[in-house]
Write a protein that holds these residues in place. Structure first.
Motif, PDB file in Angstrom:
ATOM      1  N   MET A   8       1.052   2.470   7.568  1.00  0.00           N
ATOM      2  CA  MET A   8       1.814   1.429   6.899  1.00  0.00           C
ATOM      3  C   MET A   8       0.917   0.699   5.928  1.00  0.00           C
ATOM      4  O   MET A   8       1.329   0.327   4.865  1.00  0.00           O
ATOM      5  N   TRP A   9      -0.288   0.525   6.302  1.00  0.00           N
ATOM      6  CA  TRP A   9      -1.182  -0.154   5.382  1.00  0.00           C
ATOM      7  C   TRP A   9      -1.396   0.684   4.126  1.00  0.00           C
ATOM      8  O   TRP A   9      -1.471   0.174   3.034  1.00  0.00           O
ATOM      9  N   ASN A  10      -1.469   1.984   4.312  1.00  0.00           N
ATOM     10  CA  ASN A  10      -1.672   2.807   3.125  1.00  0.00           C
ATOM     11  C   ASN A  10      -0.532   2.668   2.148  1.00  0.00           C
ATOM     12  O   ASN A  10      -0.696   2.836   0.971  1.00  0.00           O
ATOM     13  N   ARG A  16       1.226  -0.032   1.754  1.00  0.00           N
ATOM     14  CA  ARG A  16       1.480  -1.440   1.488  1.00  0.00           C
ATOM     15  C   ARG A  16       1.688  -1.689   0.008  1.00  0.00           C
ATOM     16  O   ARG A  16       2.587  -2.368  -0.397  1.00  0.00           O
ATOM     17  N   ILE A  24       3.783  -6.872   9.364  1.00  0.00           N
ATOM     18  CA  ILE A  24       3.513  -6.425   7.997  1.00  0.00           C
ATOM     19  C   ILE A  24       3.960  -7.437   6.971  1.00  0.00           C
ATOM     20  O   ILE A  24       3.318  -7.649   5.964  1.00  0.00           O
ATOM     21  N   ARG A  82      -2.231  -8.013   7.630  1.00  0.00           N
ATOM     22  CA  ARG A  82      -2.864  -7.404   6.478  1.00  0.00           C
ATOM     23  C   ARG A  82      -2.478  -8.064   5.169  1.00  0.00           C
ATOM     24  O   ARG A  82      -3.233  -8.020   4.212  1.00  0.00           O
ATOM     25  N   TRP A 115      -8.517  -4.444   7.009  1.00  0.00           N
ATOM     26  CA  TRP A 115      -7.867  -3.260   6.514  1.00  0.00           C
ATOM     27  C   TRP A 115      -8.431  -2.939   5.135  1.00  0.00           C
ATOM     28  O   TRP A 115      -8.433  -3.775   4.249  1.00  0.00           O
ATOM     29  N   ASP A 116      -8.908  -1.727   4.986  1.00  0.00           N
ATOM     30  CA  ASP A 116      -9.420  -1.281   3.686  1.00  0.00           C
ATOM     31  C   ASP A 116     -10.423  -2.242   3.076  1.00  0.00           C
ATOM     32  O   ASP A 116     -10.184  -2.823   2.024  1.00  0.00           O
TER      33      ASP A 116
END
Lengths: 308, 582
Positions: free
Chosen positions: A138-140, A142, B203, B228, B282-283
Motif C-alpha cells: 500500500m505504501w508503494n 501511496r 493509510i 505513513r 516508510w521509504d
C-alpha cells in the motif's frame, strides 16, 4: 515490442474463477493460482529449477511453480514472435478451438480474502504476515492514490505522471491463443467497453449486457505486486491514474499493463499495473492506434494491415 | 508447677489472615503465573486471588468462556485476549473462523463494567463492538488491537468520542477498513489524557492541525506512532511540542527537504533525549535518515523493517545508536549491513531480518549465512533472532550458537522449502541439532530447510525448555512428531504445516495436549478419523478440522486442537468441523 505468447493450461480443478497466468516477464510476482490445482502443461516444464526449488524438493502435493515453467528463457523461442496476422479478424476458427479447450464456466464465488496468495505456488509461504506485505504494498502505491484523488477532484494534474503521452498501450495475450495483441488503454472508459473489445478481439461471442457480471468470463487483473483482483471492484478512473506510476521508468512511451481476464491476459511493461481501456470505434481503429505507436517497423506493418 | 497451656487458638484461625490482608499481599504479585500458582494453594487463597485479580491473560479465547472468566474474576480491570491461530497471519485460516470479541464484551458489561483495558490479538472486532465498548465501560482507558480485523475507522471514531479517560489507543497491523482520518478529530477539545497513540496501521490522512493540537494538549504522551501519510513538516512540529516522547513512529521519510528544513528537523530530533524506540520510516532516504542521529543516543529499539535500506545507510546510522538492544531490518541491507551491525552494536539482544521481497527469486536482496555469523560475532548477548534467507549452512548455524549460547528465540526461515545446506547438500539437521544442544534456555524455535526425523530427535532430546515450535516442510515420518511429543515436556504451542505426519503422530501427543495451549497441523497426513479418535479419548480438547473445498472427505486438511473448559464452540462456520467426545 515483442508480442508475448500467453498460453492457458487446462485446469483440472473446479474451484474458483482464477485463471492461470504465467510468465510475466515484467513482474517478479509472476504466476499464482488461488487453489491447489495440478496443472497439466503442454509446454515442456522444467521441473527442476536451477535453484532447486519447489518442484523437486517439495512433496508432490505442492503446485509446481508456474513461473519456472514459463519464464521467458523456458519458452520455445518461436512462440515469442508469432506474427499478429495469424489471429487477424477476431481470431477465427482456430482460436475458437483453442478457446473451447480452456473455456470453463467460472464459479461466481469471490476469492476469499484469506486465500490471497502473492505470486508463489504455496499458500502462506514464506511465513510473512500478509498484513506486513500489504502494508508495504500500500505504501508503494501511496503516490498513486494521491494521484487518483487529485484527478477525481477534476484538477488537471497529470504532471506527477512522468509519461508524457496519454496513451496507454497494453500487450494482450489470451490463454489458449498463440498471439497477443496490443490495445490502447487510454481509449476505453469502462470495463464493459474493455470486455467488448476483448471479446471482439479474440472472437468470443458477445456478452449479454444484462448479465450483470454473472457471465461466463470474469475480468481480473494483476497489479504490480502480483495480486489478482477482480477488475470490476475498482473504479475506472482509479485504474487510469494508477497506471501512471511516476516511480516506474517513464522513458518508454508505451505502457504495457497487465490484466488477466479469465482467458485474457494483459502484460505490463515496467512492472505491472492496473489498466484502463477506453472504447474504440472498432477493432480497426484499435489496430490503427497500435500501429501508430508501435516502434518496431515490422510489427507496425502488421498492425497497419489489420487496421485495413 | 502447672504449665498453663498457651491460650489455644483454633488451628484454622491461626493460619488465617483476614481476607483483606491476603488480598493486599496478593496485589503485589503481578505475574499471571504467580497468581495462578497462588490460587492453587487452598480455597481461601483461591478466593482471595479471584477477588483481587485485576488482569487476566487468555491465550486462546476459546479455552474458556467469558461467563467463566467473569464469574471467577468479578473485579477484573484488564483483559488480554488472543483469538485466531497464528497461521491466520499467513492466510491459512478462513476469514469467518470466529474469535469475535463481542460475546466477551456483553458478559463483561453485565458482570464487570469496570473494565479499563482491553488488548486483543487476532480477534474479530466490529464497529458495533467498538461502539458497545465505548458506551458501556465508563472507566475504559486502554485499547490495543493487534492483527485484528472486522472494524473500520468509524469504530475508532466512536472510541475517541466517548472514552473520556482514554490513555492508550494502539492500532497495529490490523485488517482495518480505512475510510477516513476523521476519527482523530473526534477526540473532544479538552481531552488530554492520552499517553499512547499508535495509528501507524492507517493509510488515510489525519488532520495535521488536529493532531498537533492533540499532542500539545496531552502532556503525558509517551508513545506516538504516526502513519505513513504524516509529513516531515508535521513531524518537525510534533517533536518540538512533545520532546518527552519515549517511543516515536515517524511517518514517511522520503520527502525532499531543503537544507534548512533538514537542519531544523535534525534540531528537533535533538530535543528528544528520552527516545528509546524509533520506528516507521516508510521509504527513508539516506539523507533524511541522518536527521534522526541526534535522537539515537539512548535508543534501545530501532525498527527499520518498512524501508529497504542499503548496507551503507545502515552502517552510517548504527554508530549513532550505541545502546541498541533490538533491531529490525529488511534484508536489503545485505550481509555487509549485518557486518555493520556486528561491528557497532555490542549490546544487541534481538535482531529480525525480514525479506524485502519474499518472492524475489533473483536474489537481488538477500542475506546469507555470512550475515548471521557476522552479527553473532559482534553481539554476544544476542538471544532473539528471526532470520529470513535463501541459503544457509549447518556450519554457520553452529558457529552462531557457539558465539551466542543464550538464545531463547531462534527462528530461521530458509525461504525455499526443503532446501539443503547449500555447500554440502546435506539436510539442515545438524544446524538445529546444534541450536538445541547449545541453547539450554531455548523457548521458541522455528525450523526450515531440508530436515529429516533426525532434527526432531534432537529437539525431543535436548530442547527441554522449548515452549513453542514451528515446523514446515520437514520430517520423514510419524517418528518426527513423536520425538517432539515425547521429549518436550514444556511444549505449549506446536504448529506444523506440510509435513508427513499422520494419525499415529497426532495420537502420540495424546497425553500432552491438555498441557499445551494448542496444536496446528495443516497439509499433513492426518485424517478425519484420526481427529475423531483423538476427540473421543480426550474430552477436554476441542478438535477442529477445517475442510478445503474439493478435498477428500477423509482428509483433515487443517487441524486445530486446543484444550478448553468451555466445551465445543458454537460459533464455528460451516467449513470448520468440531469433534468432541460430547
Amino acid at each position: 515490442m515483442e508480442l508475448q505468447l500467453g498460453l492457458a493450461l487446462p485446469t483440472s480443478n473446479n474451484k474458483s474463477s482464477n485463471s492461470f497466468i504465467f510468465g510475466n516477464d515484467n513482474n517478479d510476482m509472476g504466476n499464482y493460482t488461488n487453489d491447489e490445482v495440478i496443472v497439466q502443461s503442454w509446454l515442456p516444464v522444467a521441473n527442476n529449477g536451477s535453484d532447486g526449488t519447489e518442484c523437486s524438493a517439495v512433496n508432490s502435493r505442492k503446485r509446481c511453480r508456474f513461473i519456472e515453467s514459463f519464464e521467458d528463457d523456458h519458452l520455445p523461442t518461436n512462440l515469442k514472435t508469432l506474427p499478429l496476422l495469424q489471429l487477424a479478424g477476431g481470431g477465427g476458427d482456430d482460436n475458437d478451438d483453442n478457446c473451447s479447450v480452456v473455456l470453463n464456466k467460472i464459479e461466481t464465488e469471490d476469492e476469499e480474502e484469506g486465500d490471497e496468495n502473492d505470486g508463489d505456488g504455496i499458500v502462506g509461504w514464506p511465513p510473512i504476515s500478509f498484513r506486513r506485505k500489504k502494508k508495504k504494498k500500500m505504501w508503494n502505491h501511496r503516490d498513486q492514490l494521491m494521484t487518483m484523488m487529485i484527478v477525481d477532484g477534476s484538477s488537471p494534474s497529470s504532471e506527477e505522471c512522468g509519461d508524457g503521452p496519454t496513451s496507454m498501450y497494453v500487450k494482450v495475450t489470451m490463454d489458449g491463443v498463440g498471439i497477443g495483441r496490443k490495445v490502447d488503454l487510454a481509449v476505453h472508459d469502462s470495463f464493459p467497453s474493455l470486455r467488448r473489445q476483448l471479446f471482439a478481439m479474440f472472437g468470443l461471442p458477445e456478452e449479454n449486457p444484462w448479465d450483470g457480471g454473472a457471465g461466463e468470463y470474469q475480468l481480473t487483473y494483476q497489479d504490480s505486486e502480483g495480486d489478482w483482483l477482480l477488475a470490476d471492484d475498482i473504479s475506472w478512473r482509479y485504474q487510469i491514474t494508477r497506471s501512471r506510476d511516476p516511480t516506474y521508468p517513464s522513458a518508454v512511451t508505451l505502457n504495457y499493463i497487465a490484466i488477466a481476464c479469465y482467458l485474457v491476459k494483459f502484460q505490463v511493461g515496467g512492472g505491472g499495473r492496473e489498466l484502463t481501456i477506453t472504447e474504440y470505434g472498432g477493432l480497426q481503429e484499435l489496430y490503427g492506434v497500435c500501429a501508430a505507436i508501435e516502434a518496431d517497423e515490422e510489427q507496425q506493418q502488421q498492425w497497419q494491415q489489420l487496421s485495413g | 508447677m502447672d504449665l498453663t497451656p498457651k491460650q489455644s487458638i483454633p488451628a484454622a484461625e491461626s493460619t488465617r489472615f483476614p481476607d483483606e490482608v491476603l488480598e493486599r499481599v496478593l496485589t503485589l504479585l503481578k505475574s499471571p503465573k504467580d497468581r495462578n500458582a497462588v490460587s492453587l494453594v487452598c480455597k481461601d487463597w483461591y478466593t482471595a486471588d479471584s477477588w483481587s485479580r485485576r488482569h487476566v491473560f487468555i491465550g486462546n479465547c476459546y479455552s474458556v468462556s467469558p461467563e467463566i472468566v467473569a464469574r471467577r474474576f468479578p473485579r477484573i480491570r484488564s483483559v488480554t485476549l488472543k483469538g485466531k491461530p497464528r497461521f491466520s497471519d499467513f492466510n491459512l485460516v478462513p476469514d469467518n473462523w470466529g474469535a469475535d470479541v463481542h460475546s466477551w464484551l456483553l458478559v463483561f458489561a453485565s458482570g464487570s463494567p469496570f473494565l479499563e483495558e482491553l488488548r486483543l490479538k487476532r480477534m474479530r472486532v466490529t464497529d458495533g463492538s467498538l461502539e458497545f465498548l465505548a458506551l458501556n465501560f465508563p472507566n475504559f482507558r486502554a485499547l490495543s488491537l493487534l492483527s485484528c480485523d472486522g472494524f473500520s475507522t468509524s469504530g475508532l471514531a466512536t472510541v475517541a468520542t466517548h472514552c473520556k479517560n482514554l490513555i492508550e489507543l494502539d492500532i497495529q497491523e490490523n485488517g482495518i477498513e480505512d475510510l477516513s482520518g476523521e476519527w482523530l478529530s473526534c477526540f473532544p477539545d479538552n481531552f488530554s489524557t492520552l499517553e499512547v497513540l499508535n495509528f501507524s496501521n492507517l493509510i488515510t490522512d489525519v488532520n495535521t492541525e488536529v493532531l498537533e493540537r492533540l499532542v500539545s494538549r496531552c502532556r503525558s504522551l509517551k508513545v506516538l506512532k504516526l502513519n505513513r501519510s504524516s509529513s516531515l513538516d508535521c513531524l518537525h512540529r510534533l517533536l518540538t511540542s512533545a520532546p518527552q516522547l519515549t517511543e516515536l513512529g515517524v511517518g514517511s521519510f522520503s520527502q525532499e527537504l531543503t537544507p534548512q528544513q533538514h537542519a531544523e528537523l535534525k534540531h528537533a530530533f535533538g530535543f528528544c533525549k528520552n527516545l528509546t524506540v524509533l520506528s516507521g520510516f516508510w521509504d527513508a532516504t539516506a539523507l533524511n535518515l541522518s536527521a534522526v542521529y541526534p535522537a539515537c543516543s539512548g535508543l534501545s529499539f530501532l525498527n527499520l523493517s518498512y524501508t529497504a535500506l542499503q548496507s551503507q545507510e545502515l552502517a552510517s546510522l548504527l554508530p549513532h545508536c550505541p545502546c541498541l538492544r533490538r533491531l529490525w531490518v529488511l534484508d536489503s541491507v545485505g550481509d555487509r549491513g549485518l557486518e555493520a551491525v556486528g561491528a557497532n552494536c555490542p549490546s544487541l539482544e534481538e535482531i529480525r531480518v525480514f525479506p524485502t521481497d519474499p518472492f524475489d527469486e533473483d536474489m537481488l536482496h538477500t542475506v546469507t549465512e555470512s550475515g548471521i555469523v557476522a552479527v553473532s560475532q559482534g553481539c554476544p548477548k544476542l538471544h532473539y533472532i528471526l532470520y529470513f534467507c535463501r541459503q544457509m549452512t549447518n556450519a554457520a548455524v553452529a558457529t552462531v550458537v557457539r558465539n551466542c549460547p543464550d538464545f531463547t528465540h531462534f527462528r530461521l526461515c530458509i525461504m525455499n522449502p526443503g532446501q539443503p545446506d547449500h555447500t554440502t547438500n546435506q539436510p539442515m539437521d545438524e544446524a538445529f541439532g546444534a541450536v538445541v544442544k547449545t541453547c539450554k534456555k531455548l523457548k521458541r524455535l522455528s525450523i526450515s530447510g531440508l530436515l529429516t526425523d533426525l532434527t526432531f530427535k534432537y529437539i525431543g532430546e535436548y530442547a527441554k525448555n522449548l515452549e513453542a515450535l514451528s515446523v514446515a516442510f520437514a520430517g520423514s515420518s510419524d517418528l518426527g512428531m513423536q520425538y517432539v511429543m515425547e521429549g518436550c515436556s514444556k511444549l505449549k504451542k506446536l504448529e506444523i504445516r506440510d509435513c508427513p505426519f499422520g494419525n499415529a503422530a497426532l495420537l502420540s501427543g495424546l497425553e500432552r495436549y491438555e498441557s499445551m495451549r494448542s496444536l496446528w497441523m495443516s497439509a499433513c497426513n492426518v485424517t478425519v478419523d484420526g481427529c475423531k479418535a483423538l476427540a473421543r479419548q480426550m474430552p477436554r480438547l476441542n478438535v477442529e478440522v477445517m475442510k478445503e473445498e474439493g478435498s477428500d472427505d477423509c482428509k483433515a486438511d487443517k487441524v486445530y486442537v486446543y484444550r478448553t473448559v468451555a466445551g465445543p464452540r458454537r460459533d464455528a462456520p460451516p467449513s470448520v468441523l468440531t469433534f468432541s467426545s460430547l
